[in-house]
Write a protein that holds these residues in place. Structure first.
Motif, PDB file in Angstrom:
ATOM      1  N   ARG A  71      -9.516  10.391   1.267  1.00 29.44           N
ATOM      2  CA  ARG A  71      -8.497  10.566   2.321  1.00 29.44           C
ATOM      3  C   ARG A  71      -7.086  10.397   1.738  1.00 29.44           C
ATOM      4  O   ARG A  71      -6.189  11.184   2.005  1.00 29.44           O
ATOM      5  CB  ARG A  71      -8.740   9.546   3.439  1.00 29.44           C
ATOM      6  CG  ARG A  71      -7.872   9.766   4.663  1.00 29.44           C
ATOM      7  CD  ARG A  71      -8.510   9.188   5.911  1.00 29.44           C
ATOM      8  NE  ARG A  71      -9.142   7.907   5.681  1.00 29.44           N
ATOM      9  CZ  ARG A  71      -8.505   6.733   5.791  1.00 29.44           C
ATOM     10  NH1 ARG A  71      -7.249   6.691   6.120  1.00 29.44           N
ATOM     11  NH2 ARG A  71      -9.154   5.600   5.584  1.00 29.44           N
ATOM     12  N   LEU A  72      -6.952   9.383   0.896  1.00 32.75           N
ATOM     13  CA  LEU A  72      -5.629   9.165   0.292  1.00 32.75           C
ATOM     14  C   LEU A  72      -5.249  10.320  -0.632  1.00 32.75           C
ATOM     15  O   LEU A  72      -4.092  10.734  -0.700  1.00 32.75           O
ATOM     16  CB  LEU A  72      -5.613   7.839  -0.482  1.00 32.75           C
ATOM     17  CG  LEU A  72      -5.644   6.592   0.406  1.00 32.75           C
ATOM     18  CD1 LEU A  72      -5.727   5.335  -0.435  1.00 32.75           C
ATOM     19  CD2 LEU A  72      -4.418   6.529   1.308  1.00 32.75           C
ATOM     20  N   THR A  86     -12.202   6.378   1.467  1.00 32.42           N
ATOM     21  CA  THR A  86     -10.757   6.103   1.444  1.00 32.42           C
ATOM     22  C   THR A  86     -10.047   6.850   0.322  1.00 32.42           C
ATOM     23  O   THR A  86      -8.983   7.428   0.532  1.00 32.42           O
ATOM     24  CB  THR A  86     -10.523   4.594   1.271  1.00 32.42           C
ATOM     25  OG1 THR A  86     -11.351   3.930   2.211  1.00 32.42           O
ATOM     26  CG2 THR A  86      -9.081   4.230   1.511  1.00 32.42           C
ATOM     27  N   TRP A  87     -10.668   6.832  -0.873  1.00 33.58           N
ATOM     28  CA  TRP A  87      -9.996   7.484  -2.014  1.00 33.58           C
ATOM     29  C   TRP A  87      -9.792   8.972  -1.733  1.00 33.58           C
ATOM     30  O   TRP A  87      -8.775   9.559  -2.091  1.00 33.58           O
ATOM     31  CB  TRP A  87     -10.794   7.288  -3.318  1.00 33.58           C
ATOM     32  CG  TRP A  87     -12.122   8.014  -3.349  1.00 33.58           C
ATOM     33  CD1 TRP A  87     -13.335   7.526  -2.966  1.00 33.58           C
ATOM     34  CD2 TRP A  87     -12.345   9.374  -3.749  1.00 33.58           C
ATOM     35  NE1 TRP A  87     -14.309   8.481  -3.104  1.00 33.58           N
ATOM     36  CE2 TRP A  87     -13.734   9.632  -3.585  1.00 33.58           C
ATOM     37  CE3 TRP A  87     -11.532  10.401  -4.231  1.00 33.58           C
ATOM     38  CZ2 TRP A  87     -14.315  10.857  -3.880  1.00 33.58           C
ATOM     39  CZ3 TRP A  87     -12.123  11.626  -4.525  1.00 33.58           C
ATOM     40  CH2 TRP A  87     -13.488  11.852  -4.358  1.00 33.58           C
ATOM     41  N   LYS A 130       0.819  -1.214   0.000  1.00 29.86           N
ATOM     42  CA  LYS A 130       0.000   0.000   0.000  1.00 29.86           C
ATOM     43  C   LYS A 130       0.856   1.268   0.000  1.00 29.86           C
ATOM     44  O   LYS A 130       0.560   2.218  -0.721  1.00 29.86           O
ATOM     45  CB  LYS A 130      -0.942  -0.003   1.207  1.00 29.86           C
ATOM     46  CG  LYS A 130      -2.116  -0.935   1.027  1.00 29.86           C
ATOM     47  CD  LYS A 130      -3.178  -0.637   2.042  1.00 29.86           C
ATOM     48  CE  LYS A 130      -4.466  -1.371   1.693  1.00 29.86           C
ATOM     49  NZ  LYS A 130      -5.557  -1.046   2.584  1.00 29.86           N
TER      50      LYS A 130
END
Lengths: 317, 482
Positions: B456-457, B453-454, A7
């Motif tokens: 946050r990333l 999630t996308w 990751k």
């Protein structure tokens, strides 16, 4: 652990790819949009470091523009030249300063030293090719990466504000007011391992290579190219390597005319220091140079001899 | 080697992989590797000073053994004093010798006596104030019998030289960090990700906030004679964020790196500029040093138990020592004493422990009262920062005189307006995130956990790109000089 590595690596690759894309797009856009149309559309330009910058008062020389900049290495001058010639097809003659202090290894720091990279890299990065970028990355990666960020930031800002004209950022005549202090020590060239007896000089192959590329680039564009040496004080410390300098000139530029003004007679009061003319000296020299052109310098077959003859005449008068 | 350098970007992954993949099955080898890595990390500054770390390690290890085998109080005291003498002796010589010589000759010259004292050519070893305090804490804790003396020299050497916090803290306690070197460490995914987040936030603080503020603050402080009061005030404002971003950023990177190696270091900063009084500020600023002085100086001196005058004396002593710890200059001492003056009224009216919790806990916005408290505390800290940043007392005096003159109300003479505006915009973003994350150990710890999630990333990626694009001119970490 595997999950973590997978990751984080993916995140790192995506982020770096996106960053590289931003950098590449910004620099390419700037390369395409940059303009550098010189206001007087001169036929003659001079390029180099602070010696010609202070010696050629282009207001006194017809059809001539001084585009030299203090501390500029041939590496950066080469990027500048590419832009200038692309934007100014009327240029016929290019004078390139080639003097004693431009062959020593101290000039390496003028290319990839932190100070010079901070000063020149952001400006000229859009015009560099892969080989140029690799030289900087190889020799000073930390400063290169830092300045790449700075360059991207500056160019993004300039592109957004429409500030893509380079004409006023290319250098110019620099008048100096101060006078030579004769008590000042005759300092040796920094970092050069010279000894008067043996003439052992540590050279800067990169700087010499880019001086050669400057000449070749002009020649490839059918532009007359001359190497010149601006006037210097007779006690200028940089002259210690004269023998090696002449050898390098002969080795690298056997076919390029060398216009040598280093012995141009000037009074001590016309120097700012031993390497630079002050405004008074620049005026005397520039008026003389203008006269030289008027008298047909460019029509002369052997320009070097013609110049030396004129200098000798001036000394004897 | 500094954290925001290419050297470290190569060094740390190498350490990480070797540590977890090659040496994972052997704790002793892991510890030995930490010592080697730490010595390389430190040696890249100046390998000659490695012997000081080694000396400090050997002395305190021996003192620990000595304390464990001595049962008479007298003998135990001697052992403790050996540790104090060696550690403070090293610190005194390398950090303060010149200061004492100069102050001594200057004092005599006031009475017309000219002494031929010349200062010594001593280089200050990076981080000496940090690791000497850390090893000293070990000897004191062993003396107080709060910790068993170690007989594992490698574990002790790794505790003293642990590279993430070796040169600028947090100053760890032996009771907290040393036992972590005895335990088998296992890789924890969530801890590691948390560590990366803290490193990211630390790099943002250092490279974007501190380095950009430094450019402006340095320009103003270095040419303070030519600036009006409002510009000088702006200079102090930018310095306050420079020092906070610089030091807390360094601590965040240190804690994050340690977490990646399976260690837990203490929190060093807890949004100090959101403090509502100076007492709270000192519970949130450089926590590892403040608590060190509290536990090993203030409390042994009697703390607040011996009556008003003793309390006042003790407060002045710890703030004086705290200022002096920062550097051998009167400016740091005055900085410490000013904080003592700010702190004292709260102590005397017994309001120094009013604000133990974070401001506006559980709420988005503070009350008017809290706003006033935060602003006034920040203003007081700004005043003290003038002394901290000034070259000498007269420089600080000139700046204060100009700030408190009518020129305070004139328009600031900003050196580079676009850069100043961009830095202020970045500061607003930074302060907002710090506010949102004030209940956590660092702003990004739980920020965005409810986001997709996308998203946050993408937010983390944009922070990385902001660091690349907006990094200021690289400056040395301020606290390295201490």
């Amino acid at each position: 652990m595997k999950r973590f590595l997978k990751k984080s690596l993916l995140f790192l690759i995506c982020t770096l790819s996106f960053y590289s894309l931003v950098v590449a797009v910004t620099l390419t856009c700037m390369r395409q949009q940059a303009t550098a149309k010189l206001s007087h559309t001169p036929a003659n330009i001079i390029l180099g470091h602070s010696h010609p910058e202070c010696a050629f008062n282009d207001a006194l020389i017809e059809n001539f523009q001084n585009l030299s900049a203090s501390g500029e290495a041939a590496f950066y001058t080469y990027q500048k030249l590419k832009l200038i010639l692309k934007e100014n097809p009327g240029i016929e003659n290019v004078f390139i300063e080639f003097s004693n202090n431009m062959i020593t290894d101290s000039k390496d720091l003028w290319i990839w030293g932190d100070e010079k990279m901070n000063a020149f890299f952001p400006q000229y990065s859009p015009f560099m090719d892969t080989e140029d970028l690799w030289i900087l990355l190889k020799n000073n990666p930390e400063s290169f990466l830092f300045n790449l960020s700075i360059a991207t930031r500056i160019h993004l800002q300039d592109l957004l504000l429409g500030r893509t004209d380079y004409a006023h950022k290319l250098g110019g005549y620099l008048p100096l007011k101060k006078k030579l202090d004769l008590k000042s020590p005759v300092a040796p060239e920094p970092n050069s391992h010279t000894t008067q007896k043996k003439q052992k000089v540590a050279l800067s192959p990169t700087h010499l290579y880019y001086t050669k590329r400057l000449v070749e680039y002009c020649q490839a564009h059918n532009i007359n190219t001359y190497l010149i040496r601006s006037p210097q004080h007779q006690n200028f410390a940089g002259r210690e390597n004269e023998k090696v300098f002449q050898q390098q000139k002969e080795r690298l530029f056997p076919d390029v005319e060398f216009l040598d003004f280093c012995n141009f007679p000037l009074d001590n009061s016309e120097f700012a220091d031993r390497g630079h003319l002050n405004a008074k000296g620049a005026e005397v020299f520039s008026l003389w140079f203008q006269k030289l052109i008027e008298n047909g310098l460019f029509n002369e077959q052997d320009k070097s001899t013609y110049i030396q003859k004129n200098i000798q005449e001036m000394i004897s008068n | 080697m500094i954290f925001n350098s290419i050297d470290f970007a190569i060094f740390f992954p190498f350490v990480f992989f070797t540590y977890w993949f090659l040496l994972n099955h052997n704790l002793k080898l892991q510890n030995a590797f930490i010592v080697v890595a730490s010595y390389i990390f430190y040696g890249m500054w100046d390998w000659r000073f490695l012997f000081l770390i080694l000396l400090s390690t050997i002395v305190d290890f021996t003192v620990g053994i000595g304390l464990s085998t001595s049962f008479k109080q007298q003998k135990r005291k001697i052992w403790l004093w050996i540790s104090i003498f060696v550690n403070l002796g090293l610190l005194g010589f390398f950090k303060y010798a010149n200061f004492f010589i100069e102050s001594f000759t200057q004092t005599f010259s006031l009475f017309g006596v000219k002494l031929a004292g010349s200062s010594l050519n001593i280089i200050l070893p990076v981080g000496i104030s940090f690791y000497t305090f850390q090893t000293l804490s070990y000897s004191i804790e062993v003396y107080k019998k709060k910790i068993e003396p170690t007989r594992d020299f490698i574990a002790f050497a790794s505790f003293v030289s642990f590279f993430p916090q070796l040169v600028a803290g947090p100053i760890e306690r032996a009771t907290h960090l040393l036992p972590q070197f005895y335990r088998k460490r296992t890789f924890d995914y969530n801890q590691a990700v948390n560590g990366l987040r803290q490193i990211l936030w630390g790099l943002f603080k250092k490279m974007v906030i501190a380095d950009n503020c430094a450019t402006i603050a340095n320009q103003i402080f270095n040419h303070s004679d030519g600036y009006n009061g409002s510009t000088l005030l702006l200079g102090v404002f930018f310095f306050s964020f420079q020092i906070y971003g610089d030091f807390s950023g360094y601590s965040d990177i240190a804690i994050g790196c340690s977490r990646l190696l399976g260690f837990d270091l203490m929190q060093n900063f807890a949004t100090p500029y959101f403090s509502r009084d100076i007492a709270e500020f000192w519970r949130r600023w450089h926590i590892s040093l403040s608590t060190w002085f509290r536990d090993y100086l203030y409390i042994p001196l009697g703390g607040s138990r011996g009556g008003t005058w003793n309390t006042i004396r003790n407060i002045f002593i710890i703030f004086f020592v705290s200022g002096f710890w920062h550097g051998a200059n009167w400016t740091f001492i005055v900085w410490g004493l000013i904080h003592a003056l700010f702190f004292l009224p709260l102590l005397l009216v017994k309001k120094n422990r009013t604000h133990l919790d974070v401001v506006a806990k559980g709420r988005l916005l503070p009350t008017m009262n809290e706003c006033f408290g935060m602003l006034s505390t920040y203003a007081l800290s700004l005043f003290a920062w003038i002394f901290f940043r000034a070259e000498n007392l007269s420089h600080a005096g000139n700046i204060i005189t100009e700030i408190f003159s009518p020129s305070l109300f004139s328009f600031p003479q900003l050196p580079n307006l676009i850069h100043v505006i961009a830095t202020v915009a970045t500061l607003l973003f930074f302060v907002s995130l710090e506010w949102l994350g004030r209940e956590q150990r660092f702003a990004l710890e739980r920020l965005g956990f409810s986001w997709p999630t996308w998203f946050r990333l993408s937010f983390y990626a944009s922070l990385c790109i902001t660091i690349f694009l907006l990094a200021g001119q690289q400056q040395a970490f301020i606290y390295f000089q201490f």
